[in-house]
Design a protein around this motif. Sequence first.
Motif, PDB file in Angstrom:
ATOM      1  N   LEU A   1       5.187  -0.261   6.199  1.00 42.44           N
ATOM      2  CA  LEU A   1       5.405   1.335   6.731  1.00 42.44           C
ATOM      3  C   LEU A   1       3.940   1.360   7.661  1.00 42.44           C
ATOM      4  O   LEU A   1       3.792   2.203   8.469  1.00 42.44           O
ATOM      5  CB  LEU A   1       5.577   2.343   5.822  1.00 42.44           C
TER       6      LEU A   1
ATOM      7  N   TYR B   1       6.208  -2.647   2.086  1.00 47.10           N
ATOM      8  CA  TYR B   1       7.215  -2.152   2.734  1.00 47.10           C
ATOM      9  C   TYR B   1       6.879  -2.006   4.259  1.00 47.10           C
ATOM     10  O   TYR B   1       7.996  -1.545   5.000  1.00 47.10           O
ATOM     11  CB  TYR B   1       7.613  -0.617   2.124  1.00 47.10           C
TER      12      TYR B   1
ATOM     13  N   ASP C   1       0.755  -3.472   2.541  1.00 43.26           N
ATOM     14  CA  ASP C   1       1.824  -2.825   2.424  1.00 43.26           C
ATOM     15  C   ASP C   1       3.130  -3.670   2.430  1.00 43.26           C
ATOM     16  O   ASP C   1       3.607  -3.839   3.514  1.00 43.26           O
ATOM     17  CB  ASP C   1       1.885  -1.478   3.324  1.00 43.26           C
TER      18      ASP C   1
ATOM     19  N   TYR D   1       1.201   3.294   6.613  1.00 43.93           N
ATOM     20  CA  TYR D   1       0.523   4.657   6.442  1.00 43.93           C
ATOM     21  C   TYR D   1      -0.610   4.937   6.139  1.00 43.93           C
ATOM     22  O   TYR D   1      -1.278   3.724   5.816  1.00 43.93           O
ATOM     23  CB  TYR D   1       1.791   5.361   5.467  1.00 43.93           C
ATOM     24  N   SER D   2      -1.154   5.999   5.898  1.00 44.94           N
ATOM     25  CA  SER D   2      -2.635   6.056   5.906  1.00 44.94           C
ATOM     26  C   SER D   2      -3.173   6.573   4.290  1.00 44.94           C
ATOM     27  O   SER D   2      -4.183   6.743   4.000  1.00 44.94           O
ATOM     28  CB  SER D   2      -3.121   6.986   6.540  1.00 44.94           C
ATOM     29  N   ARG D   3      -2.241   6.318   3.403  1.00 48.28           N
ATOM     30  CA  ARG D   3      -2.545   6.803   1.790  1.00 48.28           C
ATOM     31  C   ARG D   3      -2.971   5.522   1.054  1.00 48.28           C
ATOM     32  O   ARG D   3      -1.941   4.734   1.471  1.00 48.28           O
ATOM     33  CB  ARG D   3      -1.323   7.601   1.383  1.00 48.28           C
ATOM     34  N   THR D   4      -3.690   5.501   0.371  1.00 47.62           N
ATOM     35  CA  THR D   4      -3.955   4.407  -0.516  1.00 47.62           C
ATOM     36  C   THR D   4      -2.888   3.896  -1.367  1.00 47.62           C
ATOM     37  O   THR D   4      -2.508   2.767  -1.824  1.00 47.62           O
ATOM     38  CB  THR D   4      -5.117   4.625  -1.411  1.00 47.62           C
ATOM     39  N   TYR D   5      -2.070   4.930  -1.660  1.00 45.69           N
ATOM     40  CA  TYR D   5      -0.780   4.501  -2.833  1.00 45.69           C
ATOM     41  C   TYR D   5       0.338   3.908  -1.962  1.00 45.69           C
ATOM     42  O   TYR D   5       1.397   3.574  -2.638  1.00 45.69           O
ATOM     43  CB  TYR D   5      -0.348   5.904  -3.255  1.00 45.69           C
ATOM     44  N   ASN D   6       0.201   3.854  -0.713  1.00 51.08           N
ATOM     45  CA  ASN D   6       1.125   3.160   0.219  1.00 51.08           C
ATOM     46  C   ASN D   6       1.044   1.759   0.073  1.00 51.08           C
ATOM     47  O   ASN D   6       1.809   0.803   0.348  1.00 51.08           O
ATOM     48  CB  ASN D   6       1.167   3.552   1.655  1.00 51.08           C
ATOM     49  N   TYR D   7      -0.099   1.167  -0.432  1.00 45.55           N
ATOM     50  CA  TYR D   7      -0.796  -0.293  -0.246  1.00 45.55           C
ATOM     51  C   TYR D   7      -0.498  -0.799  -1.684  1.00 45.55           C
ATOM     52  O   TYR D   7      -0.856  -0.244  -2.744  1.00 45.55           O
ATOM     53  CB  TYR D   7      -1.855  -0.552   0.500  1.00 45.55           C
ATOM     54  N   ASP D   8       0.116  -2.115  -1.684  1.00 39.17           N
ATOM     55  CA  ASP D   8       0.422  -2.721  -3.019  1.00 39.17           C
ATOM     56  C   ASP D   8      -0.749  -3.717  -3.529  1.00 39.17           C
ATOM     57  O   ASP D   8      -0.965  -4.248  -4.624  1.00 39.17           O
ATOM     58  CB  ASP D   8       1.621  -3.493  -2.969  1.00 39.17           C
TER      59      ASP D   8
END
Length: 124
Positions: free
Chosen positions: A103, A101, A99, A105-112
């Motif tokens: 952060l 950024y 990620d 967090y726990s959502r897949t969309y938070n990861y690049d």
Amino acid sequence: QVQLVESGGGLVQAGGSLRLSCAASGGTFSNYAMGWFRQAPGKEREFVAAIIWSGGRTNYADSVKGRFTISRDNAKNTVYLQMNSLKPEDTAVYYCAADRYGLGYSRTYNYDYWGQGTQVTVSS
């Protein structure tokens, strides 16, 4: 472009342990939060654990709390997942993710960025 390569998966009996590693290259690893996710056959990818850039904060799925530990070594550009007291329901392909950024967090969309995954199979 960040590249992530997981290793350490395998076949283990219930109650056993495995340590997964994820080596990163091509980016500034120490800036990223890192996460571990898993996906079992026929199921959606789910969050397992995350750690921010400094290692000062971690986050776990309820299903693995007290059994799994995420850690990182910024000098080695590597994140780890120590898995103890493994259960058959832990069987899945495990992916590490970055990620940018930071952060964690726990959502897949938070990861690049994502690795290719490593198979973990726990026999009963």
